[in-house]
Write an enzyme that holds these catalytic residues in place. Structure first.
Site, PDB file in Angstrom:
ATOM      1  N   ALA A  63       0.832  -1.206   0.000  1.00  0.00           N
ATOM      2  CA  ALA A  63       0.000   0.000   0.000  1.00  0.00           C
ATOM      3  C   ALA A  63       0.867   1.258   0.000  1.00  0.00           C
ATOM      4  CB  ALA A  63      -0.896  -0.009   1.228  1.00  0.00           C
ATOM      5  N   GLY A 104       0.014  -5.388   0.297  1.00  0.00           N
ATOM      6  CA  GLY A 104      -0.827  -5.299  -0.895  1.00  0.00           C
ATOM      7  C   GLY A 104      -0.116  -5.828  -2.131  1.00  0.00           C
ATOM      8  N   GLU A 107      -0.655  -9.410  -2.070  1.00  0.00           N
ATOM      9  CA  GLU A 107      -2.063  -9.680  -2.404  1.00  0.00           C
ATOM     10  C   GLU A 107      -2.291  -9.544  -3.912  1.00  0.00           C
ATOM     11  OE1 GLU A 107      -3.496  -6.946   0.762  1.00  0.00           O
ATOM     12  OE2 GLU A 107      -4.849  -8.609   1.236  1.00  0.00           O
ATOM     13  N   GLU A 127       1.092  -6.692   7.552  1.00  0.00           N
ATOM     14  CA  GLU A 127       0.073  -5.757   8.048  1.00  0.00           C
ATOM     15  C   GLU A 127      -0.071  -5.772   9.562  1.00  0.00           C
ATOM     16  OE1 GLU A 127      -0.148  -7.670   5.417  1.00  0.00           O
ATOM     17  OE2 GLU A 127      -1.017  -6.514   3.759  1.00  0.00           O
TER      18      GLU A 127
END
Ligand code: NAD
Length: 703
Positions: A63, A104, A107, A127
């Site tokens: 992110a 992210g 992901e 995270e």
């Protein structure tokens, strides 16, 4: 097409390169550009398969932190929606992962049907370190790919895994022979998939991720791990998300993940952990030091004193591949020190964290000597001899004679005046404090003590070097104990005093550990050594002498030869490693309290927590006012990384802000008034705290 994406069509393959340096953070502009590129490839009949890769080599670190907590993080395309769309393309998508795929970024890789990594690639879902859980499908897709237990372990630990480990887990399908060959291998893989008529997404390896687990898996996982989580929310939410992956179809699981993510994101704990994350970045900003400061080269280091600290300090440099000369007064002490270092490395070998070859390679970087002449070519010398000003000054006089011009001369003193040490040299501009914490090869905090005459390039060089050896450097000014130990003093004083007033060591330590501290204050004293504490009190009698109760119980234990763990008794009794309550300590506390006229009473847990933490907070605010700490977030970093303060409370300063500065001030005033002469003496609110509250401020800053 946006310049954040490199798009090219190569004989049926759409190569989509993420080009948002430095780390391909998945901010809104990159998300939008990526979605556009994927839609273009999906719609183009000439495209049979897609390859996602990092155009500068690195795949994605996750992110965009500048979007944290802001609406833009949710702006279209929202990352979970983008990844859902990517996972639904009807053409195979291969992620070619170079460098890292984290958060992210991982992901994103999970949303692709196929994954190939280069050697040295690291993958992870960190995270949890921000009090969050993966919120873009990670908690649902990872268990379906590698099984619930492995997925859970990865997310709860937040640890990164190597490419080889990822291959073993099934997280990567292939690892290439070289980084250079990554894209070629990804092309070959995509063509193979097309040639064999492979589906856009392969069948899930664990369509029911719980299938191999025992019926009571989640129950026993919780029972085993919850005690360590204390009151942390994020691990519990990760567990709930993985349970959902086991119970719900993917679409419903993804919705559940969203709800859990929102809960984590909105929590005070996550706000605290994100504060810590930003604090680490802020800590590097130092007045008088900027990117243009020319650094001194550090290729060779010397450490003086091969005791507890010197050995650990030397290991840091050997671990980073930097040669170290270790100097002792006598050959026996040197041998002892080097043997201890070898033993420490041997433990790592035993645990599988280091190979025999690496052990030997590190030992060859460590040269012992008893001759100061061998320090002549060192770029940095760190002194770690006994904590005594005269001895240290003598060492620095010799260093001044033997070291080359421009060498940085550092002291690892925990409490002494670095200006007084610098003053005995003809080059005070080259002198600095480097306060490592014990065990020095493990603890990440490094207090960098800027003395009055320390040159900016010396400061900048040591800050850079600290990061090179994996430390979190925090700059402190010169005062007794610098930031950490100066604050430790009133915190320790309060714990000692509470013992005389009626609390037991076990009650005090329980209250502190329940709050999330790694250890209670009295267990810490037993570990560090009551004799060490006594010596510090002795050196400060002129400041503390007017309070006969000051750390009195510790001094009484010292007189009894109860030095803590090393003698088998201190505030507790020890049988092996087991810590046991000791009624003789209570009897001693009763006697001393009687002698000092202190009335013993039942003390509430709340009073213990408030008096210990308010004293810590009050001293921190005073340090900021004095300019010893540059900013309150630096103080938080010191306490989290050096003193076991829980990151999910964000450090003592952030914690004070969450309590409300007015409440903290009112609490200190209340104890000041309630505790008679003792309160009058020690529980004076810091003037800056009073000013902040009067000005209606909610953040701790210098005004
Ligand atoms: P230690 O007693 O384990 O080691 C000191 C070593 O220095 C001994 O091996 C001794 O032989 C050697 N030495 C003494 N005088 C010397 C001299 N003139 N020349 C060369 N070698 C000499 O002590 P330690 O715990 O490693 O502490 C060293 C320093 O680190 C102290 O200033 C201490 O305050 C600081 N420190 C200690 C800790 C800790 O937890 N132990 C933490 C942070 C900082």
């Amino acid at each position: 097409m946006s310049d954040l994406i490199h798009y090219r069509l190569e004989d049926g393959l759409a190569l989509i390169g993420l080009a948002s340096p430095p780390v391909n953070a998945l901010g809104q502009p990159l998300r939008a550009a990526l979605l556009e590129a994927c839609e273009r490839a999906a719609a183009d009949p000439a495209v049979s398969a897609l390859i996602l890769y990092g155009a500068t080599g690195l795949f994605s670190a996750g992110a965009d932190i500048s979007e944290f907590g802001k609406d833009i993080a949710y702006a279209a395309p929202f990352l979970p929606d983008l990844l859902l769309r990517l996972s639904q393309l009807e053409k195979p998508v291969v992620a070619a992962i170079g460098g890292v795929a984290l958060g992210g970024g991982m992901e994103l890789a999970l949303a692709c049907g196929y994954r190939v990594g280069e050697p040295g690639t690291r993958l992870g879902l960190p995270e949890i370190h921000l009090g969050l859980l993966p919120g873009a499908g990670g908690t649902q897709r990872l268990p379906r790919l590698i099984g619930a237990e492995s997925a859970l372990n990865m997310m709860i630990s937040g640890q990164q895994v190597s490419a080889e480990h990822a291959l073993m887990l099934g997280l990567l399908d292939r690892v290439t022979d070289s980084a250079e060959g990554l894209l070629d291998d990804a092309r070959a893989y995509a063509r193979e998939l097309l040639a064999t008529g492979s589906p856009a997404r392969p069948a899930e390896r664990y369509p029911n991720p719980a299938v191999d687990l025992s019926d009571d898996f989640f129950q026993s996982y919780r029972a085993e791990h919850e005690p360590r989580w204390k009151n942390r929310l994020a691990p519990r939410l990760v567990l709930a998300a993985v349970e959902s992956a086991c119970l719900l179809p993917l679409a419903e699981g993804l919705l559940r993940e969203q709800a859990l993510f929102k809960q984590a994101e909105g929590s005070a704990q996550s706000a605290a952990q994100r504060h810590v994350f930003f604090a680490e970045r802020e800590a590097g900003k130092i007045p008088g030091v900027d990117a243009s400061t020319v650094l001194r080269p550090i290729n060779k280091v010397a450490v003086i004193g091969a005791g507890t600290m010197g050995g650990g300090i030397a290991m840091n440099f050997a671990n980073a591949g930097i040669p170290v000369t270790l100097l002792e007064l006598k050959a026996e002490a040197l041998d002892r020190g080097l043997t201890q270092i070898r033993q420490n490395y041997a433990i790592s070998v035993k645990r599988g964290k280091l190979s025999e070859a690496q052990l030997e390679q590190r030992m060859t970087l460590l040269q012992g000597t008893v001759d100061y002449a061998d320090l002549a070519d060192a770029d940095l010398v760190i002194e770690a001899v006994f904590e005594n000003l005269e001895i240290k000054q003598n060492v620095f006089r010799i260093l001044d004679r033997v070291c080359k011009p421009g060498a940085i001369l550092a002291s690892n003193t925990s409490t002494l005046d670095v200006d007084a040490i610098a003053a005995v040299t003809a080059r005070p501009q080259d002198v600095i404090g480097l306060h490592f914490f014990s065990p020095a090869n493990v603890m990440r905090l490094l207090e960098v003590v800027r003395a009055a005459k320390t040159a900016p390039d010396v400061l900048a060089t040591t800050l850079k070097l600290a990061r090179r050896i994996g430390k979190i450097p925090v700059v402190s000014g010169v005062c007794f104990g610098f930031i950490g130990n100066r604050m430790f003093e009133p915190y320790s004083r309060e714990a000692h005093r509470l013992l005389l007033e009626g609390a037991s060591p076990a009650q005090i330590d329980r209250v502190l550990t329940e709050h999330g501290l790694a250890m209670g204050m009295l267990a810490v004293q037993d570990l560090a050594g009551i004799d060490i504490g006594y010596l510090i009190h002795e050196s400060r009698r002129e400041v503390i002498g007017h309070d006969p109760s000051y750390c009195k119980l510790g001094d009484e234990l010292y007189a009894l030869g109860r030095y803590g763990q090393k003698t088998g008794a201190g505030f507790y009794r020890y049988e092996g490693r087991e810590r046991l309550d000791d009624p003789t300590v209570t009897a001693l506390a009763e006697r001393v309290a009687g002698e000092l006229g202190i009335t013993r009473r039942d003390i509430s847990d709340q009073e213990i927590l408030e008096r210990c933490l308010f004293s810590l907070i009050n001293e921190g605010i005073q340090l900021l006012d004095e300019g010893i700490a540059l900013r309150s977030s630096d103080i938080d970093l010191v306490y989290i990384n050096g003193y076991g303060f829980p990151a999910h409370h964000g450090g003592p300063m952030h914690y004070a802000e969450t309590l409300g500065l007015d409440n903290v001030l009112a609490g200190i005033r209340r104890y000041h008034d309630e505790l008679g002469a003792y309160g009058e003496l020690w529980l004076q609110p810091a003037p800056l705290l009073e000013r902040l509250v009067a000005a209606g401020k909610i953040r701790i800053e210098k005004i």
